[in-house]
Design an enzyme around this catalytic site. Structure first.
Site, PDB file in Angstrom:
ATOM      1  N   CYS A  53      34.697  61.395 -22.980  1.00  0.00           N
ATOM      2  CA  CYS A  53      34.044  61.589 -21.649  1.00  0.00           C
ATOM      3  C   CYS A  53      34.710  61.267 -20.534  1.00  0.00           C
ATOM      4  O   CYS A  53      34.226  62.031 -19.556  1.00  0.00           O
ATOM      5  CB  CYS A  53      32.630  60.715 -22.160  1.00  0.00           C
ATOM      6  SG  CYS A  53      32.849  58.828 -22.030  1.00  0.00           S
ATOM      7  N   HIS A  73      29.559  55.923 -21.686  1.00  0.00           N
ATOM      8  CA  HIS A  73      29.858  57.226 -21.353  1.00  0.00           C
ATOM      9  C   HIS A  73      29.709  57.748 -19.940  1.00  0.00           C
ATOM     10  O   HIS A  73      29.214  56.920 -19.211  1.00  0.00           O
ATOM     11  CB  HIS A  73      28.591  57.952 -22.181  1.00  0.00           C
ATOM     12  CG  HIS A  73      28.418  59.332 -22.342  1.00  0.00           C
ATOM     13  ND1 HIS A  73      29.524  60.315 -22.454  1.00  0.00           N
ATOM     14  CD2 HIS A  73      27.244  60.467 -21.611  1.00  0.00           C
ATOM     15  CE1 HIS A  73      29.177  61.551 -22.502  1.00  0.00           C
ATOM     16  NE2 HIS A  73      27.836  61.452 -21.784  1.00  0.00           N
ATOM     17  N   ASP A  91      26.218  67.350 -18.218  1.00  0.00           N
ATOM     18  CA  ASP A  91      27.107  66.170 -19.320  1.00  0.00           C
ATOM     19  C   ASP A  91      28.033  66.886 -20.080  1.00  0.00           C
ATOM     20  O   ASP A  91      27.932  67.454 -21.325  1.00  0.00           O
ATOM     21  CB  ASP A  91      25.827  65.904 -20.261  1.00  0.00           C
ATOM     22  CG  ASP A  91      26.425  64.504 -21.207  1.00  0.00           C
ATOM     23  OD1 ASP A  91      27.610  64.382 -21.357  1.00  0.00           O
ATOM     24  OD2 ASP A  91      25.508  64.022 -22.030  1.00  0.00           O
TER      25      ASP A  91
END
Length: 288
Positions: free
Chosen positions: A81, A118, A133
């Site tokens: 991420c 994250h 995302d």
């Protein structure tokens, strides 16, 4: 207190934008519009896989746009991420989008408090807000409008945003949100995040924990994901899982690989090709 501008920026000026767009196979509009944002997110999520192989092979994960684009763009590898989101943030900055980066706590349905490991961004366009995302490894394929209860169906997958209240709502005055994902077993709260800006230095701290701490889910096993319309591939050690979202009766297929099969699956399914030395080290590692 005034911070230097370079500490708040995402190094978009150092990005090789043409190489990034070629990596995605994207030749569309570059204007900072919702159409461009949607097309870029879909192309990014479906083109660049999620993977942690450098950690498993004993190497670190450097951040900064030069290191991230060298790995994910020039060497056509994947990342996790922090790498994905730093790269995408540099692209957004370079194209003229207005956005805020966040950190999130991955829960996958668990109730315990977990560290913020994250990364994601919220983009502002024409008075509306959108969550992007790109670094989770399992979508979304498109931005989600940042409104309570917003739900999006995307090529067999579904996502929902929820503003949290009560004990989950956190400190007074700080909004807490959750992103839910629908899978074969129903809805799952994937992660929660606060509406509080994050910067590259915050990602450096999170990245250090995720890539080095023994309690990190990525320091002791090979893990990779590839996501697309109606299909999600996942490699967890020698366990290879394919999940389909096309309505079939048996949506999940799982098989156990022989250690020697792992590099072939990484190359053939995930598009991750290693040199001979790394392949040998990887096979020895997953064999135990």
């Amino acid at each position: 207190m005034t911070h230097p501008a370079e500490d708040l920026a995402w190094q978009g000026e150092r990005l090789d934008l043409d190489a990034y767009l070629e990596r995605l196979g994207y030749d569309g509009d570059r204007a900072p519009t919702l159409g461009t944002l949607r097309a870029l997110q879909r192309a990014h999520v479906t083109s660049i896989p999620f993977e942690n192989l450098e950690i498993f092979l004993g190497r670190g994960i450097p951040l900064g746009v030069e290191a991230v684009q060298d790995k994910l763009v020039r060497r056509r590898r994947g990342g996790y991420c922090f790498e994905h989101t730093e790269l995408f943030a540099a692209v957004l900055e370079r194209l003229g989008f207005t956005f805020t980066a966040f950190t999130a706590r991955v829960s996958m349905g668990m109730e315990k408090l977990l560290p913020a490991t994250h990364a994601l961004v919220r983009v502002e366009l024409d008075g509306r807000l959108w969550i992007c995302d790109v670094g989770f490894g399992a979508g979304p394929l498109a931005p989600l409008e940042f409104t309570d209860g917003a739900e999006s169906e995307q090529d067999g997958w579904a996502y929902r945003l929820e503003r949290l209240t009560g004990s989950l709502g956190g400190v007074a005055g700080v909004q807490q949100w959750a992103l839910h994902q629908r899978g074969p077993r129903g809805w799952l709260r994937r992660h929660t995040f606060a509406v509080a800006p994050a910067y590259r230095i915050d990602y450096e701290v999170g990245n250090h924990f995720v890539s080095t701490h023994p309690r990190s889910p990525f320091t002791g096993r090979v893990y990779a994901q590839r996501y697309g319309p109606y299909v999600h591939h996942e490699l967890d050690g020698v366990k290879f899982t394919t999940t389909h979202a096309d309505g079939r009766a048996e949506p999940v297929e799982t098989r156990t690989l022989e250690p020697g099969e792992v590099p072939k699956v990484l190359a053939g399914v995930f598009g991750i090709e290693l040199d001979a030395e790394d392949e040998s080290r990887l096979v020895a590692g997953v064999a135990g």
